[in-house]
Scaffold this motif. Sequence first.
Motif, PDB file in Angstrom:
ATOM      1  N   MET A   1       0.838  -1.180   0.000  1.00 20.27           N
ATOM      2  CA  MET A   1       0.000   0.000   0.000  1.00 20.27           C
ATOM      3  C   MET A   1       0.883   1.244   0.000  1.00 20.27           C
ATOM      4  SD  MET A   1      -3.145   0.525   2.444  1.00 20.27           S
ATOM      5  CE  MET A   1      -4.467   1.380   1.795  1.00 20.27           C
ATOM      6  N   VAL A   2       0.601   2.179  -0.949  1.00 22.42           N
ATOM      7  CA  VAL A   2       1.396   3.378  -1.088  1.00 22.42           C
ATOM      8  C   VAL A   2       0.683   4.524  -0.392  1.00 22.42           C
ATOM      9  CG1 VAL A   2       2.425   4.968  -2.736  1.00 22.42           C
ATOM     10  CG2 VAL A   2       2.244   2.539  -3.306  1.00 22.42           C
ATOM     11  N   LYS A   3       1.469   5.245   0.421  1.00 17.11           N
ATOM     12  CA  LYS A   3       0.891   6.383   1.132  1.00 17.11           C
ATOM     13  C   LYS A   3       1.003   7.625   0.264  1.00 17.11           C
ATOM     14  CE  LYS A   3       1.535   5.179   5.933  1.00 17.11           C
ATOM     15  NZ  LYS A   3       2.116   5.608   7.197  1.00 17.11           N
ATOM     16  N   LYS A   4      -0.061   8.436   0.268  1.00 15.86           N
ATOM     17  CA  LYS A   4      -0.020   9.708  -0.448  1.00 15.86           C
ATOM     18  C   LYS A   4       0.476  10.777   0.510  1.00 15.86           C
ATOM     19  CE  LYS A   4      -3.648   9.035  -3.832  1.00 15.86           C
ATOM     20  NZ  LYS A   4      -4.887   9.576  -4.399  1.00 15.86           N
ATOM     21  N   SER A   5       1.340  11.628   0.011  1.00 18.33           N
ATOM     22  CA  SER A   5       1.829  12.704   0.862  1.00 18.33           C
ATOM     23  C   SER A   5       0.778  13.802   0.925  1.00 18.33           C
ATOM     24  CB  SER A   5       3.147  13.259   0.331  1.00 18.33           C
ATOM     25  OG  SER A   5       2.941  13.839  -0.927  1.00 18.33           O
ATOM     26  N   LYS A   6       0.717  14.479   2.035  1.00 19.42           N
ATOM     27  CA  LYS A   6      -0.268  15.539   2.236  1.00 19.42           C
ATOM     28  C   LYS A   6       0.226  16.884   1.727  1.00 19.42           C
ATOM     29  CE  LYS A   6      -2.612  13.375   6.065  1.00 19.42           C
ATOM     30  NZ  LYS A   6      -3.142  13.509   7.397  1.00 19.42           N
ATOM     31  N   LYS A   7       1.456  16.921   1.254  1.00 23.64           N
ATOM     32  CA  LYS A   7       1.995  18.178   0.741  1.00 23.64           C
ATOM     33  C   LYS A   7       1.358  18.502  -0.602  1.00 23.64           C
ATOM     34  CE  LYS A   7       6.586  18.243   2.765  1.00 23.64           C
ATOM     35  NZ  LYS A   7       8.014  18.287   2.472  1.00 23.64           N
ATOM     36  N   SER A   8       1.047  19.798  -0.790  1.00 21.07           N
ATOM     37  CA  SER A   8       0.511  20.202  -2.082  1.00 21.07           C
ATOM     38  C   SER A   8       1.676  20.408  -3.050  1.00 21.07           C
ATOM     39  CB  SER A   8      -0.299  21.491  -1.944  1.00 21.07           C
ATOM     40  OG  SER A   8       0.530  22.535  -1.477  1.00 21.07           O
ATOM     41  N   LYS A   9       1.357  20.286  -4.297  1.00 19.42           N
ATOM     42  CA  LYS A   9       2.391  20.414  -5.306  1.00 19.42           C
ATOM     43  C   LYS A   9       2.837  21.873  -5.395  1.00 19.42           C
ATOM     44  CE  LYS A   9       3.460  19.363 -10.056  1.00 19.42           C
ATOM     45  NZ  LYS A   9       2.961  19.026 -11.368  1.00 19.42           N
ATOM     46  N   SER A  10       4.104  22.077  -5.553  1.00 18.03           N
ATOM     47  CA  SER A  10       4.658  23.421  -5.636  1.00 18.03           C
ATOM     48  C   SER A  10       4.206  24.096  -6.931  1.00 18.03           C
ATOM     49  CB  SER A  10       6.179  23.348  -5.616  1.00 18.03           C
ATOM     50  OG  SER A  10       6.720  24.614  -5.872  1.00 18.03           O
TER      51      SER A  10
END
Length: 97
Positions: A1-10
């Motif tokens: 299972m791959v975790k999605k990062s909560k950072k928004s794209k620059s």
Amino acid sequence: MVKKSKKSKSKRIPLKKKYKVIRKVKEHHKKKAKEAKKLGLNKKKKVEKDPGIPNDWPFKEQELKALEARRARAIEELEQKKAERKERVSPNFPSFD
């Protein structure tokens, strides 16, 4: 299972890409303006000026009086039409004027 990062794209972009997009948009607007000009979409209608009556015109006063009478008659007709429209639209409703 791959975790999605909560950072928004620059929102940073390379200047080459930025200026390329600006150039493409400019070209697109230029093309649209050229097509509109070709079709005549944004042309203004020319309003002819009233030259008036020359001073050496015979019977100038009579002509001016006739012109004024025509203008007054036209204004009266507009007011009558306006009143008729107002009566036709709301004959039963009280006016709040």
